[in-house]
Design an enzyme around this catalytic site. Structure first.
Site: not given
Ligand SMILES: C[S@@+](CC[C@H](N)C(=O)[O-])C[C@H]1O[C@@H](n2cnc3c(N)ncnc32)[C@H](O)[C@@H]1O
Length: 391
Positions: A221, A243, A271-272, A290, A330
């Site tokens: 993420f 991501d 997808n993570a 995250d 969060c």
């Molecule tokens: C809270 S943000 C992460 C912030 C990052 N760690 C930073 O410090 O800048 C969450 C991220 O998860 C991604 N995201 C949402 N669902 C996801 C998934 N199922 N798999 C991978 N990434 C995902 C979003 O695109 C976003 O970039």
């Protein structure tokens, strides 16, 4: 000025400084125009404060002040300078800071982030939006920014009767705004998520950076690579960023190039959850997790906890002894205890132990206010992971 009178037994929450007044806490109220100011009084006629009204929200009034003062340019200027002064210490080695964090700075509905000479603002409620001219003028006067970008977005906007907006509302600037955080070069993406960058992880990422020398990192993420690049700055050998957003990874790649670290990065659009299920992470020394907020209401708490457990379980299982898990949440409606219990369960299920090496949270530009529990949302832990017999 319109007025509202609270019920006889005023809620402790309100008297202790919380700015929200719900529809069922009001005894009587003239019917002001949505977005306009109202003076709030106790049942016995004492002045409580002045705030803005919206009949479309169950939070009927959000207080802007507890004093009998005008809400004008001067009011906003004072609030902004006070907030900025309390954050100046964050500007060492960095030129980015959240100047206004809504309710936590006494300005419900307003977010202002500073990225070098540019500001990004969010007007998230109808009431605060009615003061947009005063707010922009005060910001210009105080900070003299080259440009102010409005990035009002999110699900709550339409409930407030507002439309999503993404445009320069003062001056002009680039789509990707360059700035420096903890000595690392980054770009805030005006077409990206939230205000373009997640400044709330600044201290947690810095701490992880100090623990990452020589390691191989996977940043799950990753968004635009905040954690990964902090780890590389701290001497990590290589970073893999995962991501689901291709755009986030494209910007991450530019961020890596800006610092001369692109050849140490791998970018995976996935997808993570699937990625963790389908690949082997045992070669990594640090796993960062995250995810975005996983629940908005108590009805989805259980699902969120299952999600956190699954993510952390897979990471813990694959980490070799002595390696690091940096994990975050969060999700505002989950308490730190509830969230940590899901991680402890993951440790138990994988028959491993986790030693908490660092407990983080929100930096002082995203302050938590004692009487406004909604201002606390970010949780962060770094564990050193051991097999039970290796402990
Ligand atoms: C809270 S943000 C992460 C912030 C990052 N760690 C930073 O410090 O800048 C969450 C991220 O998860 C991604 N995201 C949402 N669902 C996801 C998934 N199922 N798999 C991978 N990434 C995902 C979003 O695109 C976003 O970039």
């Amino acid at each position: 000025m319109n007025s509202a009178v609270l019920k006889r037994n005023i809620k402790k929450r309100i008297s202790m400084g919380h700015p929200w007044i719900y529809d069922n806490e009001i005894e009587r109220c003239e019917t002001p125009i949505d977005g306009s100011l109202v003076d709030v009084f106790t049942f016995s006629g004492q002045f409580v404060g002045r705030g803005y009204y919206n009949s479309n929200s169950i939070i009927r009034i959000r207080l802007l002040t507890r004093k009998n003062v005008s809400i004008d340019r001067e009011f906003f200027k004072e609030k902004f300078s006070k907030a900025y002064r309390s954050r100046e210490s964050l500007l060492r080695n960095s030129n980015a800071v959240r100047i206004v964090f809504g309710e936590a700075d006494g300005l419900p509905g307003l977010i202002v982030d500073k990225f070098s000479d540019y500001l990004v603002v969010q007007f998230n409620t109808l009431g605060i939006n009615t003061f947009r001219d005063e707010i922009v003028e005060s910001l210009v006067k105080l900070f003299n920014p080259t440009g102010i970008f409005e990035k009002s977005e999110g699900l709550a906007l339409s409930k407030e009767g507002l439309e999503r907006k993404e445009e320069w509302i003062h001056g002009k600037g680039p789509e990707l705004i360059p700035f420096v955080l903890n000595g690392i070069k980054f770009l805030a993406d005006t077409k990206g998520q939230k205000t373009g960058f997640f400044l709330d992880q600044r201290e947690n990422a810095l701490r992880l950076s100090s623990m990452s020398g020589g390691g191989r990192v996977i940043d799950l993420f990753s968004y635009t690579g905040n954690f990964a690049l902090h780890c590389l700055a701290g001497g990590a050998r290589a970073a893999t960023l995962v991501d689901v957003s291709q755009r986030a990874l494209d910007v991450a790649s530019e961020n890596a190039s800006l610092n001369g670290w692109k050849d140490r990065c791998t970018f995976i659009t996935a997808n993570a959850f699937d990625f963790l299920r389908e690949s082997d992470q045992s070669s990594f020394d640090i796993i960062v997790i995250d995810p975005p907020a996983m629940a908005k209401s108590s009805s989805s708490k259980a699902n969120a906890l299952r999600g956190y457990k699954e993510l952390n379980l897979r990471a813990i299982k694959s980490l070799r002894s002595g390696r690091l898990l940096a994990t975050s949440s969060c999700t505002q409606i989950l308490s730190e205890e509830e969230w940590q219990r899901s991680i402890n369960d993951a440790f138990q299920d994988s028959k491993k132990l986790g030693i908490v090496s660092f407990r983080g949270g929100q930096p002082s530009d995203h302050p938590e206010v004692s009487s406004i529990y909604e201002t606390k949302y970010l949780k962060f832990l770094i564990y050193r992971v051991f097999g039970i017999n290796e402990f």
